[in-house]
Design a protein around this motif. Structure first.
Motif, PDB file in Angstrom:
ATOM      1  N   ASN A 168      -6.145   8.174  10.020  1.00  0.00           N
ATOM      2  CA  ASN A 168      -5.216   7.889   8.928  1.00  0.00           C
ATOM      3  C   ASN A 168      -3.764   8.016   9.394  1.00  0.00           C
ATOM      4  OD1 ASN A 168      -7.343   7.474   7.042  1.00  0.00           O
ATOM      5  ND2 ASN A 168      -7.616   9.695   6.936  1.00  0.00           N
TER       6      ASN A 168
ATOM      7  N   ARG B  49       0.814  -1.216   0.000  1.00  0.00           N
ATOM      8  CA  ARG B  49       0.000   0.000   0.000  1.00  0.00           C
ATOM      9  C   ARG B  49       0.850   1.270   0.000  1.00  0.00           C
ATOM     10  NH1 ARG B  49      -2.922   1.157   4.025  1.00  0.00           N
ATOM     11  NH2 ARG B  49      -4.927   1.708   3.106  1.00  0.00           N
TER      12      ARG B  49
ATOM     13  N   GLY C 235      -9.423   1.331   3.698  1.00  0.00           N
ATOM     14  CA  GLY C 235      -8.467   1.077   4.777  1.00  0.00           C
ATOM     15  C   GLY C 235      -8.013   2.345   5.468  1.00  0.00           C
ATOM     16  N   VAL C 236      -7.123   2.180   6.428  1.00  0.00           N
ATOM     17  CA  VAL C 236      -6.535   3.300   7.157  1.00  0.00           C
ATOM     18  C   VAL C 236      -5.546   4.010   6.240  1.00  0.00           C
ATOM     19  CG1 VAL C 236      -5.147   3.963   9.152  1.00  0.00           C
ATOM     20  CG2 VAL C 236      -6.831   2.123   9.361  1.00  0.00           C
TER      21      VAL C 236
ATOM     22  N   PRO D 102      -2.527   6.629   4.871  1.00  0.00           N
ATOM     23  CA  PRO D 102      -1.139   6.834   5.298  1.00  0.00           C
ATOM     24  C   PRO D 102      -0.839   8.258   5.735  1.00  0.00           C
ATOM     25  CG  PRO D 102      -1.248   6.977   2.927  1.00  0.00           C
ATOM     26  CD  PRO D 102      -2.662   6.671   3.396  1.00  0.00           C
TER      27      PRO D 102
ATOM     28  N   GLY E 293       0.290  -4.791  12.378  1.00  0.00           N
ATOM     29  CA  GLY E 293       0.068  -3.679  11.470  1.00  0.00           C
ATOM     30  C   GLY E 293      -1.279  -3.021  11.703  1.00  0.00           C
ATOM     31  N   LYS E 294      -1.433  -1.778  11.240  1.00  0.00           N
ATOM     32  CA  LYS E 294      -2.698  -1.059  11.412  1.00  0.00           C
ATOM     33  C   LYS E 294      -3.831  -1.685  10.606  1.00  0.00           C
ATOM     34  CE  LYS E 294      -1.357   3.282  13.292  1.00  0.00           C
ATOM     35  NZ  LYS E 294       0.086   3.139  13.312  1.00  0.00           N
ATOM     36  N   MET E 295      -3.477  -2.492   9.613  1.00  0.00           N
ATOM     37  CA  MET E 295      -4.500  -3.191   8.841  1.00  0.00           C
ATOM     38  C   MET E 295      -4.832  -4.546   9.462  1.00  0.00           C
ATOM     39  SD  MET E 295      -5.176  -0.978   6.598  1.00  0.00           S
ATOM     40  CE  MET E 295      -6.241  -1.910   5.513  1.00  0.00           C
TER      41      MET E 295
ATOM     42  N   ASN F 239      -1.570   5.125   9.071  1.00  0.00           N
ATOM     43  CA  ASN F 239      -0.818   3.969   8.575  1.00  0.00           C
ATOM     44  C   ASN F 239       0.638   4.362   8.317  1.00  0.00           C
ATOM     45  OD1 ASN F 239      -0.310   2.355   5.518  1.00  0.00           O
ATOM     46  ND2 ASN F 239      -0.490   1.243   7.431  1.00  0.00           N
ATOM     47  N   GLY F 240       1.552   3.598   8.896  1.00  0.00           N
ATOM     48  CA  GLY F 240       2.975   3.851   8.701  1.00  0.00           C
ATOM     49  C   GLY F 240       3.575   4.882   9.636  1.00  0.00           C
TER      50      GLY F 240
ATOM     51  N   ALA G 299       3.575   2.208   4.744  1.00  0.00           N
ATOM     52  CA  ALA G 299       4.340   1.676   5.871  1.00  0.00           C
ATOM     53  C   ALA G 299       5.555   0.911   5.336  1.00  0.00           C
ATOM     54  CB  ALA G 299       3.446   0.765   6.722  1.00  0.00           C
TER      55      ALA G 299
ATOM     56  N   SER H 212      -2.267  13.839   6.814  1.00  0.00           N
ATOM     57  CA  SER H 212      -2.405  12.451   6.349  1.00  0.00           C
ATOM     58  C   SER H 212      -3.411  12.339   5.203  1.00  0.00           C
ATOM     59  CB  SER H 212      -2.809  11.549   7.514  1.00  0.00           C
ATOM     60  OG  SER H 212      -4.037  11.966   8.081  1.00  0.00           O
TER      61      SER H 212
END
Length: 276
Positions: free
Chosen positions: A206, A15, A252-253, A255, A110-112, A208-209, A18, A246
């Protein structure tokens, strides 16, 4: 032209927000030359299901030797290592180098929702890798896992977690308090002195990473010769700006936005440093 060099040993996140993708974007923003050793490929989606594809040690070692021999390393960070075997091999490789600046981000979930560290790998993380670290950067769930389920509900809990984690052997511990209420407070500890880093909390999902990017920013600072304290302060400003701006894509969440600091957000944030 001379430029500092930073290495990330981590997973590739399809994605782009991250893993090594986030690390390379961060290194670029800090004007250091980034290199990568991919430990696994992560691609999770509803159609094909959760996908984590670990690389063989032969493949990882080939990348590390190429980087060491052809480019050199001023600082490195580890992210997702996933298996006991990879952690042990990476730790052995680090011991054989002369690299002084080592950032260990003990990536576990992970956030996912992906499990990014196998259950039997925890002892290797604690006993083989963390003692080599200049600094470790666990978030609250990761610190809890490392401390056998210790509950973290307050800044005092973060400080106690840092006290216990320093006993594993790193020179510094940064426990990130992103899941507390109120300002975004992180605790930095060197075994003697605590530093509380406070920044405004950004109301967004948001992120992610964010952890990868934060630790990559610290790595970049160490590569450039900054002290751990200064590297962490600058990284905190960087990641706050990245979260404030972000992004949200299709699903999804979303980045963090690595280009925000110094371009779209000149100050990043006001970080209050409190020595306690």
């Amino acid at each position: 032209m001379n430029i500092q060099r930073a290495l990330t040993i981590a997973g590739s996140a399809a994605r782009g927000g991250a893993g090594i993708q986030a690390d390379l974007k961060t290194f670029q923003e800090f004007d250091v030359f980034g290199t990568t050793a991919v430990t696994a490929i992560v691609a999770r989606n509803p159609r094909t299901g959760q996908g984590i594809f670990p690389q063989s040690w032969d493949a990882i070692e080939a990348q590390l030797v190429t980087i060491e021999d052809d480019i050199g390393v001023d600082a490195l960070k580890t992210g997702m290592l996933f298996t006991k075997d990879i952690i042990e091999h990476v730790s052995d490789w680090i011991k054989q180098t002369t690299i002084q600046n080592i950032v260990v981000d003990p990536v576990m979930i992970g956030k996912m929702g992906s499990a990014l560290l196998k259950e039997d790998a925890m002892d290797a993380m604690k006993n083989d890798l963390i003692p080599l670290a200049t600094i470790i950067t666990p978030n609250m769930p990761e610190a809890s896992y490392l401390l056998d389920g210790m509950e973290l509900n307050s800044v005092d809990d973060l400080k106690e977690a840092a006290r216990r984690l320093i006993e594993l052997g790193p020179k510094f511990v940064l426990v990130k308090g992103g899941r507390l209420e109120g300002p975004a407070i992180d605790v930095l500890y060197d075994g003697k002195q605590f530093y509380l880093l406070k920044a405004p909390r950004i109301n967004t999902i948001n992120t992610n990473g964010a952890g990868c990017s934060y630790s990559a920013a610290i790595t970049a600072g160490l590569a450039k010769g900054h002290t751990v304290q200064d590297a962490v302060i600058e990284a905190k400003k960087f990641i706050t700006a990245a979260i404030r701006h972000s992004l949200m894509f299709k699903a999804g969440v979303g980045p963090t936005y690595h280009a925000a600091y110094g371009k779209y957000d000149e100050t990043g944030c006001t970080v209050t440093i409190e020595q306690v």
